[in-house]
Design an enzyme around this catalytic site. Sequence first.
Site, PDB file in Angstrom:
ATOM      1  N   GLU A 204       0.823  -1.213   0.000  1.00 30.82           N
ATOM      2  CA  GLU A 204       0.000   0.000   0.000  1.00 30.82           C
ATOM      3  C   GLU A 204       0.853   1.257   0.000  1.00 30.82           C
ATOM      4  O   GLU A 204       0.358   2.351   0.271  1.00 30.82           O
ATOM      5  CB  GLU A 204      -0.936   0.002   1.220  1.00 30.82           C
ATOM      6  CG  GLU A 204      -1.902  -1.167   1.196  1.00 30.82           C
ATOM      7  CD  GLU A 204      -2.960  -1.079   2.281  1.00 30.82           C
ATOM      8  OE1 GLU A 204      -2.972  -0.113   3.061  1.00 30.82           O
ATOM      9  OE2 GLU A 204      -3.785  -2.004   2.339  1.00 30.82           O
ATOM     10  N   LYS A 336     -15.758  -1.746   3.796  1.00 27.61           N
ATOM     11  CA  LYS A 336     -15.143  -2.029   2.504  1.00 27.61           C
ATOM     12  C   LYS A 336     -16.238  -2.562   1.582  1.00 27.61           C
ATOM     13  O   LYS A 336     -16.737  -3.680   1.820  1.00 27.61           O
ATOM     14  CB  LYS A 336     -14.065  -3.094   2.674  1.00 27.61           C
ATOM     15  CG  LYS A 336     -12.859  -2.677   3.514  1.00 27.61           C
ATOM     16  CD  LYS A 336     -12.056  -3.923   3.863  1.00 27.61           C
ATOM     17  CE  LYS A 336     -10.653  -3.619   4.333  1.00 27.61           C
ATOM     18  NZ  LYS A 336     -10.002  -4.836   4.897  1.00 27.61           N
TER      19      LYS A 336
HETATM   20  C1  2PG Z   1      -7.097  -4.054   5.850  1.00 29.00           C
HETATM   21  C2  2PG Z   1      -6.834  -3.852   4.374  1.00 29.00           C
HETATM   22  C3  2PG Z   1      -6.236  -2.498   4.094  1.00 29.00           C
HETATM   23  P1  2PG Z   1      -6.615  -5.910   2.794  1.00 29.00           P
HETATM   24  O1  2PG Z   1      -6.822  -5.122   6.406  1.00 29.00           O
HETATM   25  O2  2PG Z   1      -7.645  -3.172   6.493  1.00 29.00           O
HETATM   26  O3  2PG Z   1      -5.071  -2.244   4.822  1.00 29.00           O
HETATM   27  O4  2PG Z   1      -6.022  -4.878   3.855  1.00 29.00           O
HETATM   28  O5  2PG Z   1      -7.238  -5.129   1.695  1.00 29.00           O
HETATM   29  O6  2PG Z   1      -5.444  -6.740   2.349  1.00 29.00           O
HETATM   30  O7  2PG Z   1      -7.632  -6.722   3.540  1.00 29.00           O
HETATM   31 MG    MG Z   2      -7.780  -4.414   8.368  1.00 25.47          MG
END
Ligand code: 2PG
Ligand code: MG
Length: 422
Positions: A204, A336
Site C-alpha cells: 500500500e 469495505k
Molecule cells: C485491511 C486492508 C487495508 P486488505 O486489512 O484493512 O489495509 O487490507 O485489503 O489486504 O484486507
Molecule cells: Mg484491516
Amino acid sequence: MSTIEKLTARQVWDSRGWPTVEVDVHLNSGAYGRGIAPAGASRGMHEAVELRDGGAAICGKGVLKAVAGVMQEIAPALKGKSVFDQALIDKTMIELDGTPNRSRLGGNALVATSMAVLHAAAAETRLPLWKYLAGENAVRLPLPQIQIFGGGAHASRRIDIQDLMVIATGAKSFAQALMMTGEVYHAAGKIMEERGHLQGVADEGGWWPVFDNNEQALDTLVRAIERAGYTPGQDVAIALDIAASEFGKDGRYKLALESVEYDSHGLCELLLRWIDRYPIVSIEDPLAEDDAAGMIAFTKAAGHLVQIVGDDYLVTNAKRVATAAEQKACNAVLLKPNQAGTITETQEALKAAQAAGFGAIVSARSGETEDVTIVHLATGWNAGQLKVGSFCRSERMAKWNEAIRIEEQALPFTVASSVLRG
Ligand code: 2PG
Ligand code: MG
C-alpha cells in the site's frame, strides 16, 4: 426515465499487477458511470468471495469468468431498471447470484457493477458523487488514517503488525492533514535511509518494514512524527491495524518476528502496554476474527481509551455490526464495499454502526486502482473517517487528491476530537 441501457465489463489490472473487473453502466440518456473492483490480501473468512478463473494463465487470477457473468447474466437483469433504484439493483444482483457469499457471479463482479450504477446515477443528476449521496444532509470531509509502514500480509510478513498509520489529529483541514502526513512519511523514509534500512515500499506504499521487532516499528513511527516537527499524540497520533486473524487462530497468536506465542489475554496485555507507551488512538482487528471473547475483553479494557475497529471481525455486515454492538466487542466499523459485495449492503453496515454509536471508517483494499469511489462514499455518507493506505503510489494518491478536490467545494473537515475516543 433514467434507465440502464447497457453494461460493458472488461478485465483490467490492479496495483499489484493482478487482473480485476471494470464495469461501465450506460443509461438511455447517454450518461454513464464506471466502477473497478479492489482486492484484499488479508481477507475475512466471512467476506464476499471473488470469482477468479483458475488455470495456468496469470496464476489462475484472471477474472474473465466474472466479466462474462456481468455481460451475460447481470446486464440483461438490470436493463431497463431505473438507475436511481440502487437498492433494487443490488437486490437483483444478490438474488441472481443466489449464494450466501456471492461466489457464483463473484463479489468482484457485483461490487464493480454496483459502484458503476452509483456513478451513473450521479452523472445523470450532474452532481459530484459525494453530493448526490449527501442529498440535503450536511456532510464533512472524513478524517484520514494514513499508513507510514506496511507490514503483515502486505510485506511478506516481514513484521507482524499490518498497518502502522498516523492520524493528523491537529489538522484543521484535509489538505493540512495530507501535508502533515506527507512530512511524517518522508521523515520516516529518511530515518530508514540513515539506518541503511530503506528497501522500497510494501503493497500500500508504506515503507518496507525492516525492523528487529514490532516495537521498534512503533518507536520509529514516533521518531518520524517528531522529526517532522510534530508532537506525537497532540499533532499526530498513531492508528494500528493488527490484522490479528493473519497470525492468530483458536485463541493462540504467534508473533513470528519475536518468536513468541500469546494467548488471547496475553495479546490484550501487550496491546494495552502499547496503548500506555505510544500515542495510539485507534486499533483495528486487535484479536482474530474467531475470537469474540478476546474482542469483548479488549473492548472492556481499552474501549474508553481508543477506537477499536472491526474489519475482518465485522466484514462490512450490518448483522455482525449489530451483534458486536450488543456484545460490546468493538466500537467502530471498517467499511469495505467489496467485503459486502454491493453499495446497498455497505450502506446498511454504516447505518447499523451509526445506530449503535460506533465510529465508521470507509476503507480501500491493499489491491487498488484509480477508482476513487470510496472517497465519495466517506464524504457523502458522512462516515467520519477514511483509510486508503499510504502516501505513495498513484492508486493511493488518486484518492487523496480526489479528497482535495472535494474539499475545494467548501466542505467542512471532520476534526479528530469529534470522531475519536480517548
Ligand atoms: C485491511 C486492508 C487495508 P486488505 O486489512 O484493512 O489495509 O487490507 O485489503 O489486504 O484486507
Ligand atoms: Mg484491516
